[in-house]
Design an enzyme around this catalytic site. Structure first.
Site, PDB file in Angstrom:
ATOM      1  N   ASN A 168      17.417  25.844  17.461  1.00  0.00           N
ATOM      2  CA  ASN A 168      17.901  26.638  16.338  1.00  0.00           C
ATOM      3  C   ASN A 168      16.984  27.813  15.971  1.00  0.00           C
ATOM      4  O   ASN A 168      17.396  28.712  15.255  1.00  0.00           O
ATOM      5  CB  ASN A 168      18.063  25.695  15.127  1.00  0.00           C
ATOM      6  CG  ASN A 168      18.397  26.417  13.847  1.00  0.00           C
ATOM      7  OD1 ASN A 168      19.495  26.949  13.688  1.00  0.00           O
ATOM      8  ND2 ASN A 168      17.444  26.448  12.923  1.00  0.00           N
ATOM      9  N   TYR A 234      17.951  40.962  20.443  1.00  0.00           N
ATOM     10  CA  TYR A 234      18.622  39.751  19.948  1.00  0.00           C
ATOM     11  C   TYR A 234      19.890  39.467  20.749  1.00  0.00           C
ATOM     12  O   TYR A 234      20.142  38.325  21.159  1.00  0.00           O
ATOM     13  CB  TYR A 234      18.952  39.930  18.467  1.00  0.00           C
ATOM     14  CG  TYR A 234      19.592  38.727  17.813  1.00  0.00           C
ATOM     15  CD1 TYR A 234      18.828  37.640  17.416  1.00  0.00           C
ATOM     16  CD2 TYR A 234      20.973  38.674  17.596  1.00  0.00           C
ATOM     17  CE1 TYR A 234      19.409  36.539  16.815  1.00  0.00           C
ATOM     18  CE2 TYR A 234      21.557  37.582  16.995  1.00  0.00           C
ATOM     19  CZ  TYR A 234      20.775  36.513  16.603  1.00  0.00           C
ATOM     20  OH  TYR A 234      21.363  35.409  16.022  1.00  0.00           O
ATOM     21  N   ALA A 235      20.694  40.503  20.995  1.00  0.00           N
ATOM     22  CA  ALA A 235      21.946  40.335  21.739  1.00  0.00           C
ATOM     23  C   ALA A 235      21.669  39.865  23.166  1.00  0.00           C
ATOM     24  O   ALA A 235      22.352  38.961  23.676  1.00  0.00           O
ATOM     25  CB  ALA A 235      22.731  41.649  21.755  1.00  0.00           C
ATOM     26  N   SER A 237      19.081  38.219  24.310  1.00  0.00           N
ATOM     27  CA  SER A 237      18.586  36.846  24.330  1.00  0.00           C
ATOM     28  C   SER A 237      19.691  35.837  24.023  1.00  0.00           C
ATOM     29  O   SER A 237      19.753  34.774  24.640  1.00  0.00           O
ATOM     30  CB  SER A 237      17.426  36.684  23.340  1.00  0.00           C
ATOM     31  OG  SER A 237      17.830  37.014  22.029  1.00  0.00           O
TER      32      SER A 237
END
Length: 366
Positions: A168, A234-235, A237
Site C-alpha cells: 500500500n 507515479y503513472a 510506477s
C-alpha cells in the site's frame, strides 16, 4: 475513522454535490437491476389477478428473466476468472500492511485489529493515531532490502509467519518531469514500484508455506492506465505495479493455486497523498472515500477471493479508453480535465504544514 486532516479546497457546495453516477448505479443495482426486486413486480401483478398474457406481465417477466440471466452470467464469469475462494480464519491470519501509518492502510489495519486479527504495519512515518488495538507498528523503509529482511524475521518472531500482504505504500512528488531531480525520480520509482518487488521477495516464502493459503493485495491506480500531467513517475510506477501483479498472479496460479490475488485500481482517493488535487468531474469521477475502498478490500480478503477492485465506476471500465480511436481519446482527455487536476496539489507536506517538517511526497499510505 475520522480524518485528522483538513478537507481539500472544493467547488461551492450545493444540494446536488453528493450526487454522482456511482450513487445512481448503486441505487439501481439494489432495486431494478437486482433479480429479487425484478421478480417482485410480476408477483405483484399476479396478486392483482393479472393474466400471464397481459403486456405488463410479459414485459415485467421478460425484464426479470433478463436481469436474472445477467446476474447468473456474472457469477459464472467470476468463478471462471477467480476460481474457488479459500477459507479465512482471522484468528490464524497475520496481516502485513506497508504504508499503514495513515490513510487507507491505517483504516484497514484498525478494522482488522478491532476484529481480532494480528496486524503488522510497516512505515517510515509514525502511526497517525499513535497506536491501534491489535496493530503492531514496525518502523521500516520498504525501499531498503536489509530493513525489510530484518523486520520480516521480527514479525515472524513476534506475531507468527505472515499470511496476508497488502502492498500500500506510495509517494507523489507531483512535479513536471523537467522539475524532478534524479534523486526524486529514484525515490519515487523505488517506493512505488521496486518496493513491491522487495516486499514480495521478502514475504512470499512465508505466504507460499501457509497450509491454509494466503492473500496478496496490490494497491495500484487508474493513473497507471491513463497517465496525467505532473505524474510521470507515479503513472509509470503504477503501470508497472499492475503488470507485476498480473504476471505474479499467473505464476502463482500454476505453482501455488491456494494464494489469492487482489488488485485494487482506484481513482482519486480522499487521503493526504492527493491533498489539493481537484477531481475533473465530481459526477463522472467522484473522489473515493478510503472507507469505501477499505470495505471492498476487506470483503475480498474475508471471503478468500481473487478479485479486481475498481472504484469509482469509471475505474472498472477504464481499459476501454485505450480501445477508442486516438483522436477521440484526445477529445475525451481534454474534456475530462485530467491533466489540470494537479494544479492545486500540495500533497502531505501541505497537510502537515506547521505541524512537522518533512519532504514533500514522503512515504505515506495511499
Amino acid at each position: 475513522m475520522a480524518s485528522s486532516y483538513p478537507l481539500p479546497p472544493t467547488r461551492e457546495d450545493s444540494w446536488f454535490a453528493p450526487l454522482s453516477i456511482d450513487l445512481i448505479v448503486k441505487v439501481f443495482k439494489t432495486t431494478f437491476f437486482h433479480p429479487f426486486v425484478a421478480w417482485i413486480i410480476p408477483l405483484c401483478f399476479r396478486a392483482q389477478n393479472m393474466k400471464y398474457t397481459d403486456p405488463p406481465m410479459l414485459v415485467s417477466m421478460g425484464w426479470a428473466a433478463f436481469i436474472t440471466l445477467i446476474w447468473t452470467l456474472g457469477v459464472i464469469n467470476n468463478r471462471l476468472a477467480f476460481g474457488l475462494p479459500r477459507e479465512v480464519d482471522l484468528s490464524e491470519e497475520v496481516i502485513v500492511i506497508t504504508g499503514g501509518a495513515s490513510g487507507l492502510g491505517l483504516l484497514i489495519a484498525e478494522v482488522y485489529g478491532m476484529r481480532g486479527a494480528t496486524v503488522a504495519v510497516l512505515d517510515v512515518e509514525e502511526m497517525e493515531n499513535g497506536e491501534a488495538r491489535g496493530v503492531t507498528y514496525y518502523k521500516c523503509d520498504v525501499t531498503d532490502k536489509e530493513q525489510l529482511a530484518k523486520v520480516a524475521k521480527q514479525i515472524e518472531k513476534d506475531l507468527g509467519p505472515p499470511t496476508i500482504l497488502i502492498n500500500n505504500a506510495a509517494i507523489v512528488p507531483g512535479k513536471p518531469l523537467l522539475s524532478l531531480t534524479l534523486p526524486e525520480i529514484d525515490r519515487s520509482i523505488s517506493t512505488n514500484l521496486l518496493s513491491h518487488f522487495y516486499t514480495l521477495k521478502t514475504f512470499l516464502p512465508y505466504l507460499t508455506s501457509s497450509d491454509s493459503g494466503a492473500t496478496i493485495v496490490t494497491i495500484s491506480s487508474v493513473i497507471g492506465i491513463l497517465g496525467a500531467a505532473n505524474l510521470t513517475d507515479y503513472a509509470a510506477s503504477k503501470a508497472g505495479v499492475s503488470a507485476l501483479h498480473k504476471s505474479l498472479a499467473a505464476e502463482l496460479k500454476q505453482s501455488h493455486p491456494n494464494i489469492r490475488m487482489v488488485l485494487v485500481t482506484p481513482g482519486q482517493l480522499s487521503t493526504p497523498l492527493f491533498y489539493g488535487v481537484q477531481t475533473p468531474n465530481a459526477f463522472l469521477a467522484p473522489v473515493v472515500e478510503p472507507v469505501d475502498v477499505a470495505k471492498e478490500v476487506i470483503k475480498a480478503i474475508d471471503e478468500g477471493q481473487n478479485a479486481a477492485i475498481g472504484m469509482p465506476l469509471y475505474a472498472r471500465w477504464i481499459d476501454w479508453y485505450n480501445v477508442l480511436p486516438i483522436g477521440f481519446q484526445a477529445v475525451v482527455r481534454k474534456m475530462s480535465g485530467i491533466d489540470k487536476g494537479m494544479g492545486g496539489f500540495v500533497g502531505r507536506k501541505g497537510v502537515k504544514e506547521g505541524k512537522k517538517g518533512g519532504e514533500k511526497g514522503g512515504i505515506v499510505a495511499f
